[in-house]
Design a protein around this motif. Sequence first.
Motif, PDB file in Angstrom:
ATOM      1  N   PHE A   1       0.830  -1.203   0.000  1.00 35.22           N
ATOM      2  CA  PHE A   1       0.000   0.000   0.000  1.00 35.22           C
ATOM      3  C   PHE A   1       0.864   1.253   0.000  1.00 35.22           C
ATOM      4  N   VAL A   2       0.306   2.337  -0.555  1.00 33.86           N
ATOM      5  CA  VAL A   2       0.989   3.630  -0.594  1.00 33.86           C
ATOM      6  C   VAL A   2       0.104   4.655   0.109  1.00 33.86           C
ATOM      7  N   GLN A   3       0.715   5.492   0.956  1.00 38.92           N
ATOM      8  CA  GLN A   3      -0.042   6.552   1.612  1.00 38.92           C
ATOM      9  C   GLN A   3      -0.348   7.646   0.595  1.00 38.92           C
ATOM     10  N   VAL A   4      -1.595   8.094   0.570  1.00 36.15           N
ATOM     11  CA  VAL A   4      -2.017   9.124  -0.377  1.00 36.15           C
ATOM     12  C   VAL A   4      -2.735  10.246   0.353  1.00 36.15           C
ATOM     13  N   MET A   5      -2.764  11.415  -0.289  1.00 36.15           N
ATOM     14  CA  MET A   5      -3.531  12.538   0.222  1.00 36.15           C
ATOM     15  C   MET A   5      -4.681  12.771  -0.743  1.00 36.15           C
ATOM     16  N   GLY A   6      -5.896  12.587  -0.269  1.00 34.81           N
ATOM     17  CA  GLY A   6      -7.072  12.807  -1.094  1.00 34.81           C
ATOM     18  C   GLY A   6      -7.361  14.284  -1.267  1.00 34.81           C
TER      19      GLY A   6
END
Length: 66
Positions: free
Chosen positions: A18-23
Motif C-alpha cells: 500500500f501507498v499513503q495518499v492525500m485525497g
Amino acid sequence: MGVTQDFIATAGATVGGFVQVMGYSGRLGFVPANTLGPYINAVKPGVQCTVEGLRRRDNSPVFGFH
C-alpha cells in the motif's frame, strides 16, 4: 476517503503493498500500490506534478505542474 480527482499525492514509499495518499479533502489514506501510476501530461510530456501547499479553507492539496 471519498471522491478525489484523477490524480492524488503519494508519499512514494510502498509498505505492505500500500501507498499513503492525500485525497482531495486533504485527508490521508492508503491505496493498493498496484492501482497507481505516474502522472503523465499528454500535452507537455515531461511535466511533473508536485504538491505546492494546502488550501486554508479545507486542507485540500494545491498541485503545481513544472
